[in-house]
Design a protein around this motif. Structure first.
Motif, PDB file in Angstrom:
ATOM      1  N   MET A   1       0.834  -1.196   0.000  1.00 36.99           N
ATOM      2  CA  MET A   1       0.000   0.000   0.000  1.00 36.99           C
ATOM      3  C   MET A   1       0.875   1.255   0.000  1.00 36.99           C
ATOM      4  SD  MET A   1      -2.577   1.348   2.940  1.00 36.99           S
ATOM      5  CE  MET A   1      -1.185   1.868   3.916  1.00 36.99           C
ATOM      6  N   ILE A   2       1.977   1.213   0.747  1.00 35.30           N
ATOM      7  CA  ILE A   2       2.906   2.342   0.793  1.00 35.30           C
ATOM      8  C   ILE A   2       3.480   2.600  -0.600  1.00 35.30           C
ATOM      9  CG2 ILE A   2       5.199   3.028   1.636  1.00 35.30           C
ATOM     10  CD1 ILE A   2       4.431   1.729   4.309  1.00 35.30           C
ATOM     11  N   LEU A   3       3.808   1.524  -1.338  1.00 37.17           N
ATOM     12  CA  LEU A   3       4.365   1.677  -2.687  1.00 37.17           C
ATOM     13  C   LEU A   3       3.369   2.314  -3.652  1.00 37.17           C
ATOM     14  CD1 LEU A   3       6.102  -1.776  -3.203  1.00 37.17           C
ATOM     15  CD2 LEU A   3       7.110   0.320  -2.369  1.00 37.17           C
ATOM     16  N   ALA A   4       2.085   2.002  -3.468  1.00 36.99           N
ATOM     17  CA  ALA A   4       1.062   2.471  -4.406  1.00 36.99           C
ATOM     18  C   ALA A   4       0.602   3.899  -4.130  1.00 36.99           C
ATOM     19  CB  ALA A   4      -0.140   1.525  -4.367  1.00 36.99           C
ATOM     20  N   GLN A   5       0.940   4.469  -2.979  1.00 35.75           N
ATOM     21  CA  GLN A   5       0.434   5.788  -2.608  1.00 35.75           C
ATOM     22  C   GLN A   5       0.722   6.885  -3.637  1.00 35.75           C
ATOM     23  OE1 GLN A   5       1.972   6.384   1.339  1.00 35.75           O
ATOM     24  NE2 GLN A   5       0.095   5.640   2.303  1.00 35.75           N
ATOM     25  N   PRO A   6       1.952   7.023  -4.152  1.00 36.18           N
ATOM     26  CA  PRO A   6       2.170   8.110  -5.129  1.00 36.18           C
ATOM     27  C   PRO A   6       1.319   7.957  -6.395  1.00 36.18           C
ATOM     28  CG  PRO A   6       4.267   7.195  -4.402  1.00 36.18           C
ATOM     29  CD  PRO A   6       3.200   6.332  -3.840  1.00 36.18           C
ATOM     30  N   PHE A   7       1.151   6.719  -6.855  1.00 34.17           N
ATOM     31  CA  PHE A   7       0.347   6.495  -8.069  1.00 34.17           C
ATOM     32  C   PHE A   7      -1.130   6.758  -7.799  1.00 34.17           C
ATOM     33  CE2 PHE A   7       3.972   3.539  -9.048  1.00 34.17           C
ATOM     34  CZ  PHE A   7       4.478   4.298 -10.085  1.00 34.17           C
TER      35      PHE A   7
ATOM     36  N   GLY B   1       9.581   2.518   2.228  1.00 33.20           N
ATOM     37  CA  GLY B   1       9.570   3.979   2.275  1.00 33.20           C
ATOM     38  C   GLY B   1      10.530   4.591   1.277  1.00 33.20           C
ATOM     39  N   ALA B   2      11.680   3.960   1.088  1.00 34.28           N
ATOM     40  CA  ALA B   2      12.660   4.462   0.120  1.00 34.28           C
ATOM     41  C   ALA B   2      12.123   4.344  -1.305  1.00 34.28           C
ATOM     42  CB  ALA B   2      13.974   3.701   0.257  1.00 34.28           C
ATOM     43  N   VAL B   3      11.469   3.230  -1.617  1.00 37.13           N
ATOM     44  CA  VAL B   3      10.899   3.048  -2.958  1.00 37.13           C
ATOM     45  C   VAL B   3       9.790   4.078  -3.197  1.00 37.13           C
ATOM     46  CG1 VAL B   3       9.604   1.478  -4.442  1.00 37.13           C
ATOM     47  CG2 VAL B   3      11.546   0.629  -3.149  1.00 37.13           C
ATOM     48  N   ARG B   4       8.952   4.313  -2.182  1.00 38.04           N
ATOM     49  CA  ARG B   4       7.884   5.314  -2.312  1.00 38.04           C
ATOM     50  C   ARG B   4       8.477   6.692  -2.567  1.00 38.04           C
ATOM     51  NH1 ARG B   4       3.847   7.669   2.281  1.00 38.04           N
ATOM     52  NH2 ARG B   4       5.690   8.914   2.723  1.00 38.04           N
ATOM     53  N   HIS B   5       9.533   7.046  -1.841  1.00 32.97           N
ATOM     54  CA  HIS B   5      10.190   8.336  -2.029  1.00 32.97           C
ATOM     55  C   HIS B   5      10.754   8.453  -3.445  1.00 32.97           C
ATOM     56  CE1 HIS B   5      13.644  11.225  -0.939  1.00 32.97           C
ATOM     57  NE2 HIS B   5      12.547  11.934  -1.007  1.00 32.97           N
ATOM     58  N   GLY B   6      11.389   7.371  -3.939  1.00 31.33           N
ATOM     59  CA  GLY B   6      11.946   7.381  -5.287  1.00 31.33           C
ATOM     60  C   GLY B   6      10.875   7.484  -6.359  1.00 31.33           C
ATOM     61  N   ILE B   7       9.766   6.762  -6.180  1.00 31.65           N
ATOM     62  CA  ILE B   7       8.661   6.825  -7.155  1.00 31.65           C
ATOM     63  C   ILE B   7       8.099   8.238  -7.205  1.00 31.65           C
ATOM     64  CG2 ILE B   7       6.291   6.076  -7.591  1.00 31.65           C
ATOM     65  CD1 ILE B   7       7.118   3.297  -6.565  1.00 31.65           C
ATOM     66  N   SER B   8       7.928   8.852  -6.031  1.00 32.48           N
ATOM     67  CA  SER B   8       7.380  10.211  -5.980  1.00 32.48           C
ATOM     68  C   SER B   8       8.297  11.194  -6.691  1.00 32.48           C
ATOM     69  CB  SER B   8       7.198  10.644  -4.526  1.00 32.48           C
ATOM     70  OG  SER B   8       6.342   9.767  -3.857  1.00 32.48           O
ATOM     71  N   LYS B   9       9.599  11.085  -6.445  1.00 27.88           N
ATOM     72  CA  LYS B   9      10.544  11.991  -7.097  1.00 27.88           C
ATOM     73  C   LYS B   9      10.565  11.778  -8.605  1.00 27.88           C
ATOM     74  CE  LYS B   9      14.601  12.634  -5.187  1.00 27.88           C
ATOM     75  NZ  LYS B   9      15.869  12.404  -4.442  1.00 27.88           N
ATOM     76  N   ALA B  10      10.497  10.514  -9.041  1.00 27.15           N
ATOM     77  CA  ALA B  10      10.504  10.225 -10.480  1.00 27.15           C
ATOM     78  C   ALA B  10       9.237  10.756 -11.150  1.00 27.15           C
ATOM     79  CB  ALA B  10      10.645   8.727 -10.710  1.00 27.15           C
ATOM     80  N   LEU B  11       8.087  10.611 -10.487  1.00 27.90           N
ATOM     81  CA  LEU B  11       6.843  11.153 -11.046  1.00 27.90           C
ATOM     82  C   LEU B  11       6.912  12.675 -11.159  1.00 27.90           C
ATOM     83  CD1 LEU B  11       4.003   9.075  -9.333  1.00 27.90           C
ATOM     84  CD2 LEU B  11       4.426   9.279 -11.773  1.00 27.90           C
ATOM     85  N   ALA B  12       7.483  13.327 -10.148  1.00 33.92           N
ATOM     86  CA  ALA B  12       7.589  14.785 -10.180  1.00 33.92           C
ATOM     87  C   ALA B  12       8.531  15.246 -11.293  1.00 33.92           C
ATOM     88  CB  ALA B  12       8.063  15.306  -8.829  1.00 33.92           C
ATOM     89  N   LEU B  13       9.582  14.470 -11.559  1.00 34.70           N
ATOM     90  CA  LEU B  13      10.481  14.813 -12.656  1.00 34.70           C
ATOM     91  C   LEU B  13       9.839  14.553 -14.011  1.00 34.70           C
ATOM     92  CD1 LEU B  13      13.881  13.431 -11.335  1.00 34.70           C
ATOM     93  CD2 LEU B  13      13.273  15.817 -11.689  1.00 34.70           C
ATOM     94  N   ARG B  14       9.078  13.471 -14.095  1.00 34.88           N
ATOM     95  CA  ARG B  14       8.434  13.081 -15.355  1.00 34.88           C
ATOM     96  C   ARG B  14       7.309  14.041 -15.723  1.00 34.88           C
ATOM     97  NH1 ARG B  14       9.546   8.675 -18.874  1.00 34.88           N
ATOM     98  NH2 ARG B  14       7.884   8.721 -20.371  1.00 34.88           N
ATOM     99  N   GLU B  15       6.467  14.365 -14.727  1.00 32.92           N
ATOM    100  CA  GLU B  15       5.342  15.273 -14.941  1.00 32.92           C
ATOM    101  C   GLU B  15       5.437  16.406 -13.923  1.00 32.92           C
ATOM    102  OE1 GLU B  15       1.451  13.509 -15.460  1.00 32.92           O
ATOM    103  OE2 GLU B  15       2.379  11.552 -15.677  1.00 32.92           O
ATOM    104  N   PRO B  16       6.086  17.508 -14.264  1.00 33.45           N
ATOM    105  CA  PRO B  16       6.282  18.598 -13.303  1.00 33.45           C
ATOM    106  C   PRO B  16       4.986  19.176 -12.740  1.00 33.45           C
ATOM    107  CG  PRO B  16       7.723  18.872 -15.195  1.00 33.45           C
ATOM    108  CD  PRO B  16       6.802  17.740 -15.520  1.00 33.45           C
ATOM    109  N   ALA B  17       3.867  18.997 -13.423  1.00 30.01           N
ATOM    110  CA  ALA B  17       2.590  19.507 -12.911  1.00 30.01           C
ATOM    111  C   ALA B  17       2.141  18.758 -11.661  1.00 30.01           C
ATOM    112  CB  ALA B  17       1.522  19.402 -13.995  1.00 30.01           C
ATOM    113  N   LEU B  18       2.650  17.537 -11.443  1.00 32.84           N
ATOM    114  CA  LEU B  18       2.265  16.744 -10.266  1.00 32.84           C
ATOM    115  C   LEU B  18       3.043  17.145  -9.018  1.00 32.84           C
ATOM    116  CD1 LEU B  18       2.115  13.167 -11.832  1.00 32.84           C
ATOM    117  CD2 LEU B  18       0.232  14.743 -11.424  1.00 32.84           C
TER     118      LEU B  18
END
Length: 160
Positions: free
Chosen positions: A76-82, A107-124
């Motif tokens: 569930m923690i991994l899916a939170q950013p998506f 928690g580290a994977v969640r942090h990395g996913i969030s950062k990657a999403l923010a880099l991929r789509e700056p509007a997020l």
């Protein structure tokens, strides 16, 4: 005549404002393979995360998320950013994570996913920032001190 000028400047101003907003957002960071890379950290765990458009497959250290993180809370923690951004099955994610325990790794994977999403789509970025997913959780284990049993626990005291 003044009404015509006012309407013409209003219609001209709207695309200009949209262009200014679009120019303010940085370009998405994508490599030659169409992937976006970010690093996430939590406690002693460090995760390297690559996301690319796909069907929502999550691979961690060469295994599926269900295999690597058996506890549903960790998945569930991994899916939170998506879930928060509404991109649940739009990106394939490949992670390599090492160090720490399972909770810190999730928690580290969640942090990395969030950062990657923010880099991929700056509007997020504002949405993820408000949820606190882009901030590195700086809490780590306190070191053991000499003369103590643990970080703060003293040895048992006997008066007699």
């Amino acid at each position: 005549m003044a009404d015509e000028i006012a309407t013409s400047t209003e219609t001209v101003g709207e695309p200009v404002a949209a262009a200014v907003v679009a120019a303010a957002l940085p370009e998405p960071k994508v490599d030659e393979h169409g992937r976006t890379y970010a690093t996430g950290k939590r406690k002693d765990a460090v995760a390297r995360v690559w996301i690319k458009p796909g069907g929502g497959v999550l691979t961690i250290n060469g295994r599926g998320a269900e295999q690597y993180f058996a506890r549903p809370v960790l998945r569930m923690i991994l899916a939170q950013p998506f879930q928060m951004t509404g991109r649940m099955s739009e990106y394939d994610t490949k992670c390599t994570v090492k160090g720490g325990g399972l909770s810190g790794q999730a928690g580290a994977v969640r942090h990395g996913i969030s950062k990657a999403l923010a880099l991929r789509e700056p509007a997020l970025r504002p949405l993820l920032k408000k949820a606190g997913m882009l901030t590195r959780d700086s809490r780590v284990v306190e070191r053991k001190k000499y003369g103590k049993a643990k970080a703060r626990r003293s040895f048992q005291f006997s008066k007699r």
